[in-house]
Design an enzyme around this catalytic site. Sequence first.
Site, PDB file in Angstrom:
ATOM      1  N   HIS A 160       7.126   8.790   8.639  1.00 47.15           N
ATOM      2  CA  HIS A 160       7.706   9.140   7.331  1.00 47.15           C
ATOM      3  C   HIS A 160       9.119   9.677   7.507  1.00 47.15           C
ATOM      4  O   HIS A 160       9.489  10.189   8.565  1.00 47.15           O
ATOM      5  CB  HIS A 160       6.786  10.106   6.586  1.00 47.15           C
ATOM      6  CG  HIS A 160       5.712   9.373   5.837  1.00 47.15           C
ATOM      7  ND1 HIS A 160       5.860   8.996   4.513  1.00 47.15           N
ATOM      8  CD2 HIS A 160       4.511   8.889   6.235  1.00 47.15           C
ATOM      9  CE1 HIS A 160       4.773   8.333   4.130  1.00 47.15           C
ATOM     10  NE2 HIS A 160       3.933   8.254   5.161  1.00 47.15           N
ATOM     11  N   ARG A 193       0.849  -1.202   0.000  1.00 47.00           N
ATOM     12  CA  ARG A 193       0.000   0.000   0.000  1.00 47.00           C
ATOM     13  C   ARG A 193       0.885   1.254   0.000  1.00 47.00           C
ATOM     14  O   ARG A 193       1.109   1.848  -1.038  1.00 47.00           O
ATOM     15  CB  ARG A 193      -0.962  -0.040   1.206  1.00 47.00           C
ATOM     16  CG  ARG A 193      -2.150   0.897   1.094  1.00 47.00           C
ATOM     17  CD  ARG A 193      -1.852   2.346   1.431  1.00 47.00           C
ATOM     18  NE  ARG A 193      -1.402   2.534   2.801  1.00 47.00           N
ATOM     19  CZ  ARG A 193      -0.943   3.692   3.254  1.00 47.00           C
ATOM     20  NH1 ARG A 193      -0.879   4.751   2.453  1.00 47.00           N
ATOM     21  NH2 ARG A 193      -0.523   3.801   4.499  1.00 47.00           N
ATOM     22  N   THR A 245       2.561  11.693   9.168  1.00 45.00           N
ATOM     23  CA  THR A 245       2.287  11.674   7.737  1.00 45.00           C
ATOM     24  C   THR A 245       3.311  12.454   6.908  1.00 45.00           C
ATOM     25  O   THR A 245       3.630  12.078   5.788  1.00 45.00           O
ATOM     26  CB  THR A 245       0.870  12.249   7.508  1.00 45.00           C
ATOM     27  OG1 THR A 245      -0.043  11.472   8.273  1.00 45.00           O
ATOM     28  CG2 THR A 245       0.468  12.238   6.050  1.00 45.00           C
ATOM     29  N   HIS A 280      41.548   0.507   5.040  1.00 49.07           N
ATOM     30  CA  HIS A 280      40.428  -0.369   5.409  1.00 49.07           C
ATOM     31  C   HIS A 280      40.633  -1.769   4.848  1.00 49.07           C
ATOM     32  O   HIS A 280      40.423  -2.770   5.530  1.00 49.07           O
ATOM     33  CB  HIS A 280      39.112   0.207   4.870  1.00 49.07           C
ATOM     34  CG  HIS A 280      38.684   1.457   5.579  1.00 49.07           C
ATOM     35  ND1 HIS A 280      37.487   1.564   6.240  1.00 49.07           N
ATOM     36  CD2 HIS A 280      39.301   2.647   5.743  1.00 49.07           C
ATOM     37  CE1 HIS A 280      37.381   2.771   6.771  1.00 49.07           C
ATOM     38  NE2 HIS A 280      38.470   3.449   6.468  1.00 49.07           N
TER      39      HIS A 280
HETATM   40  C1  HCA Z   1      -1.182   8.999   3.544  1.00 50.69           C
HETATM   41  C2  HCA Z   1      -1.792   8.120   4.563  1.00 50.69           C
HETATM   42  C3  HCA Z   1      -0.862   7.524   5.542  1.00 50.69           C
HETATM   43  C4  HCA Z   1      -1.761   6.694   6.427  1.00 50.69           C
HETATM   44  C5  HCA Z   1      -1.151   6.133   7.636  1.00 50.69           C
HETATM   45  C6  HCA Z   1      -2.130   5.357   8.467  1.00 50.69           C
HETATM   46  C7  HCA Z   1      -0.103   8.569   6.357  1.00 50.69           C
HETATM   47  O1  HCA Z   1      -0.697   8.460   2.531  1.00 50.69           O
HETATM   48  O2  HCA Z   1      -1.239  10.184   3.739  1.00 50.69           O
HETATM   49  O3  HCA Z   1      -3.209   5.048   7.969  1.00 50.69           O
HETATM   50  O4  HCA Z   1      -1.799   5.061   9.609  1.00 50.69           O
HETATM   51  O5  HCA Z   1       1.122   8.640   6.253  1.00 50.69           O
HETATM   52  O6  HCA Z   1      -0.754   9.295   7.064  1.00 50.69           O
HETATM   53  O7  HCA Z   1       0.099   6.703   4.893  1.00 50.69           O
HETATM   54 CU    CU Z   2       2.115   7.172   5.155  1.00 51.79          CU
END
Ligand code: HCA
Ligand code: CU
Length: 437
Positions: A223, A25, A193, A317
């Site tokens: 992220h 996903r 996010t 090294h």
């Molecule tokens: C996005 C959604 C998500 C969802 C994460 C989750 C994010 O693509 O904006 O459902 O916990 O980073 O918020 O990936």
């Molecule tokens: Cu995400």
Amino acid sequence: MLSAIPFRFSAYTPRRLEIIDTTLREGAQTSLLHDHHKHFFSQADKVEITRALILYGVKFIEMFAPIVSPRERADIGAIQTVRDSLITQKGYTFLLAHVRCHPADVESAIEAGFDGLNFYIGTSDYTRANSHGRDLRELTRRARSLLEQVRADYPHLILRFSGEDAFRTHDDELYQVYDEVATLVDRLGAPDTVGVATPASVARRVGGLRLRYPGIDLEGHFHDDRGLAVVNALEAVRCGVRYVNTSVLGIGERSGIASMTALLFNLLIDRAYDHLEGYQLRGSYPFNVMIASKLNMLVPSKEPVSLTNRTHTGGVHQKAVLNDVVTYEAHPLDQFGVTETEVLLGPLSGWNAIFNYLKEIRYYRLDEETARAITKVYKTRVYDIGGQPPAKVLTDIAENEFGLQREESTKPYLDAVVQRMDSQPQSPVAAPVASGG
Ligand code: HCA
Ligand code: CU
């Protein structure tokens, strides 16, 4: 299509750490797919990835809701089939659909036979203004009534609720929403996010949620915009988050999320052994290679579980590594499936590496003094070789200018030795694998 052998989540005892892998996903949202002219994972890719995830020990796999596209819908059956085929070998794996708080998303996922629904809705000022435009009270009301209905109609489903952009959502606003839905779900997520979190803000947020919702498992999703995804995920785990979203190589929207193998690698180094139950760590590097090859690229050099981290180029090294690899390899990468050390023959190689290469890999008869003399000549030539590999320059010097002869091979197994000092296959030593990655 319903799974052949349904299994109740309530019959499963979650481990100390449950990876919820989202390569299929979040990972499918990586721009790397576009950069490398691939655009999407094929059904065969998805089946292979699912099989590998299950064999690796992952119990929760997140996918798109079928409503996303006819192709996504069409691939779900094949993924369920491979999941079902591995039940006797590996136990049950839960397939979770990522759904907006929309009845249509939910219906499509339930109809497709998913085991659980990962609900998400934007809770920050930004996502509220620019995604769905609803005020907080309206948003909460809708989410609650949808969840109530699903909970009542499908009590066996695993339900999760996430406030998208939770790390830019004010505490009181996040709690306002979560207070309404907390009793209806099995997990609460708090995704970073846009990659603004730091270990300190993770500790604060997780601590706050832990205190307010003590009975509910938490899920982390970080992220990598600041390059902190793995460190934030580790902090979340340390603070008591049980479920962590990862993808293989950390692929995802923008710079992606926490890398699955990097997270587990760090947990092993940190001796958090109780978090590693059931994960087949030796499969890590092969898994990274598999996903990289699906993206038509090498395993990125910044990926902790990579051959790059066992590759040595500097003369100092190389000399030390040829004596004892521990000098420049501190981590148990072999336990993660990186089973070889590479010493690359290049412009920075010293006489030690050159002696080792000519004698041990290419079977020339020579002494150390000759190796030093050859190295001197090699160093004057190796910067000016056009497209030739350094090894060719070296062996030309060795043979044409120093008259080196090879040992007569009396050992038949030598023909089968695979070495990667040089990327150019040269008989009798095959070098089939490109370096890097
Ligand atoms: C996005 C959604 C998500 C969802 C994460 C989750 C994010 O693509 O904006 O459902 O916990 O980073 O918020 O990936
Ligand atoms: Cu995400």
